[in-house]
Motif scaffolding. Sequence first.
Motif, mmCIF file in Angstrom:
data_model
loop_
_atom_site.group_PDB
_atom_site.id
_atom_site.type_symbol
_atom_site.label_atom_id
_atom_site.label_comp_id
_atom_site.label_asym_id
_atom_site.label_seq_id
_atom_site.Cartn_x
_atom_site.Cartn_y
_atom_site.Cartn_z
ATOM 1 N N GLU A 13 0.834 -1.196 0.000
ATOM 2 C CA GLU A 13 0.000 0.000 0.000
ATOM 3 C C GLU A 13 0.878 1.259 0.000
ATOM 4 N N ILE A 14 1.941 1.242 0.753
ATOM 5 C CA ILE A 14 2.868 2.391 0.796
ATOM 6 C C ILE A 14 3.493 2.596 -0.583
ATOM 7 N N GLU A 15 3.950 1.525 -1.193
ATOM 8 C CA GLU A 15 4.569 1.625 -2.521
ATOM 9 C C GLU A 15 3.564 2.116 -3.563
ATOM 10 N N ARG A 16 2.332 1.625 -3.495
ATOM 11 C CA ARG A 16 1.294 2.056 -4.432
ATOM 12 C C ARG A 16 1.003 3.548 -4.225
ATOM 13 N N THR A 17 0.887 3.957 -2.977
ATOM 14 C CA THR A 17 0.636 5.362 -2.673
ATOM 15 C C THR A 17 1.772 6.237 -3.202
ATOM 16 N N TYR A 18 2.988 5.772 -3.055
ATOM 17 C CA TYR A 18 4.144 6.528 -3.552
ATOM 18 C C TYR A 18 4.045 6.705 -5.067
ATOM 19 N N ARG A 19 3.781 5.615 -5.769
ATOM 20 C CA ARG A 19 3.690 5.687 -7.240
ATOM 21 C C ARG A 19 2.561 6.618 -7.689
ATOM 22 N N GLU A 20 1.418 6.505 -7.028
ATOM 23 C CA GLU A 20 0.241 7.248 -7.468
ATOM 24 C C GLU A 20 0.239 8.714 -7.036
ATOM 25 N N ARG A 22 3.012 10.571 -5.655
ATOM 26 C CA ARG A 22 4.309 11.226 -5.531
ATOM 27 C C ARG A 22 4.283 12.650 -6.078
ATOM 28 N N GLY A 23 3.696 12.830 -7.257
ATOM 29 C CA GLY A 23 3.664 14.155 -7.886
ATOM 30 C C GLY A 23 2.965 15.197 -7.028
ATOM 31 N N GLY A 24 1.837 14.846 -6.456
ATOM 32 C CA GLY A 24 1.106 15.779 -5.606
ATOM 33 C C GLY A 24 1.863 16.111 -4.334
ATOM 34 N N PHE A 25 2.449 15.073 -3.720
ATOM 35 C CA PHE A 25 3.235 15.314 -2.508
ATOM 36 C C PHE A 25 4.434 16.205 -2.815
ATOM 37 N N LEU A 26 5.097 15.933 -3.944
ATOM 38 C CA LEU A 26 6.267 16.727 -4.304
ATOM 39 C C LEU A 26 5.876 18.174 -4.590
ATOM 40 N N ALA A 27 4.748 18.363 -5.262
ATOM 41 C CA ALA A 27 4.286 19.733 -5.546
ATOM 42 C C ALA A 27 4.049 20.493 -4.236
ATOM 43 N N TRP A 28 3.426 19.823 -3.269
ATOM 44 C CA TRP A 28 3.181 20.473 -1.982
ATOM 45 C C TRP A 28 4.514 20.800 -1.305
ATOM 46 N N ALA A 29 5.429 19.830 -1.307
ATOM 47 C CA ALA A 29 6.729 20.037 -0.650
ATOM 48 C C ALA A 29 7.500 21.172 -1.328
ATOM 49 N N ARG A 30 7.443 21.240 -2.651
ATOM 50 C CA ARG A 30 8.157 22.312 -3.365
ATOM 51 C C ARG A 30 7.599 23.678 -2.991
ATOM 52 N N PHE A 47 8.429 8.791 2.997
ATOM 53 C CA PHE A 47 8.146 7.438 2.513
ATOM 54 C C PHE A 47 9.075 6.404 3.140
ATOM 55 N N MET A 48 10.306 6.774 3.396
ATOM 56 C CA MET A 48 11.214 5.836 4.071
ATOM 57 C C MET A 48 10.728 5.578 5.501
ATOM 58 N N LYS A 49 10.225 6.618 6.145
ATOM 59 C CA LYS A 49 9.679 6.461 7.488
ATOM 60 C C LYS A 49 8.450 5.557 7.451
ATOM 61 N N ALA A 50 7.627 5.730 6.428
ATOM 62 C CA ALA A 50 6.447 4.875 6.281
ATOM 63 C C ALA A 50 6.848 3.420 6.080
ATOM 64 N N LEU A 51 7.829 3.192 5.218
ATOM 65 C CA LEU A 51 8.280 1.813 4.985
ATOM 66 C C LEU A 51 8.893 1.201 6.240
ATOM 67 N N ALA A 52 9.623 2.002 6.988
ATOM 68 C CA ALA A 52 10.249 1.500 8.211
ATOM 69 C C ALA A 52 9.208 1.151 9.274
ATOM 70 N N ASN A 53 8.035 1.786 9.182
ATOM 71 C CA ASN A 53 6.968 1.553 10.163
ATOM 72 C C ASN A 53 5.784 0.819 9.548
ATOM 73 N N ALA A 54 6.042 -0.005 8.547
ATOM 74 C CA ALA A 54 4.963 -0.689 7.828
ATOM 75 C C ALA A 54 4.077 -1.500 8.773
ATOM 76 N N LEU A 63 -3.477 6.547 4.746
ATOM 77 C CA LEU A 63 -2.025 6.501 4.573
ATOM 78 C C LEU A 63 -1.502 7.805 3.968
ATOM 79 N N ALA A 64 -2.206 8.336 2.987
ATOM 80 C CA ALA A 64 -1.773 9.596 2.364
ATOM 81 C C ALA A 64 -1.735 10.716 3.408
ATOM 82 N N GLY A 65 -2.722 10.755 4.281
ATOM 83 C CA GLY A 65 -2.730 11.753 5.350
ATOM 84 C C GLY A 65 -1.557 11.579 6.297
ATOM 85 N N TRP A 66 -1.227 10.323 6.605
ATOM 86 C CA TRP A 66 -0.086 10.041 7.488
ATOM 87 C C TRP A 66 1.205 10.521 6.836
#
Length: 183
Positions: A13-20, A22-30, A47-54, A63-66
């Motif tokens: 689920e984390i990997e799917r969320t990242y793929r789907e 990523r662009g929106g999260f990056l736009a917000w971060a930028r 995302f690394m924190k999410a994977l580490a706490n799977a 998950l997107a909110g987290w």
Amino acid sequence: MKTNQDAVSARSEIERTYRERRGGFLAWARAHAPDLATAEDVLQDAFMKALANANALSIVEDLAGWIFTAMRNRLADLWRRKAARRRAGATELPEKTLVEIAAAAGFDPHDELVRGELAGAIEMAINALPAPQREVLLAQAVEGLTFRELAERTGVSIDTLMARKRYAVKKLAAALIEWYDFE
């Protein structure tokens, strides 16, 4: 009790969320980070924190909110650290200025190791500059003022301001050479 399958499902689920998303999260971060590199780092950290706490995230419904919250918290940490450094008298110089000073000192300005240590050494050297030279350097490097804008603000001639900056860069280069010889 969580099973190994829950963790595998959460990772998927984390990997799917990242793929789907990523662009929106990056736009917000930028929009909230000082530069693209920091925005990308914040996204990657979340995302690394999410994977580490799977295992723990297998019960999270949004998950997107987290991930968004993890990014927001990471940026807040970076801004707090930067504000604390400013209050302590630290000076943040743009990359262009660091490259100029490193080149004047005879260093390869693109050497990552040198740049990492360079910022601290330059900060100390800037604080040791005579006030008029330091003020010109910081007005241009940090505030982005042109010589003309600075001349209008201070009433000092452009030629004098250019000379002060030139002296400042030479003194910083000399201080860095001493720093390098000491290291």
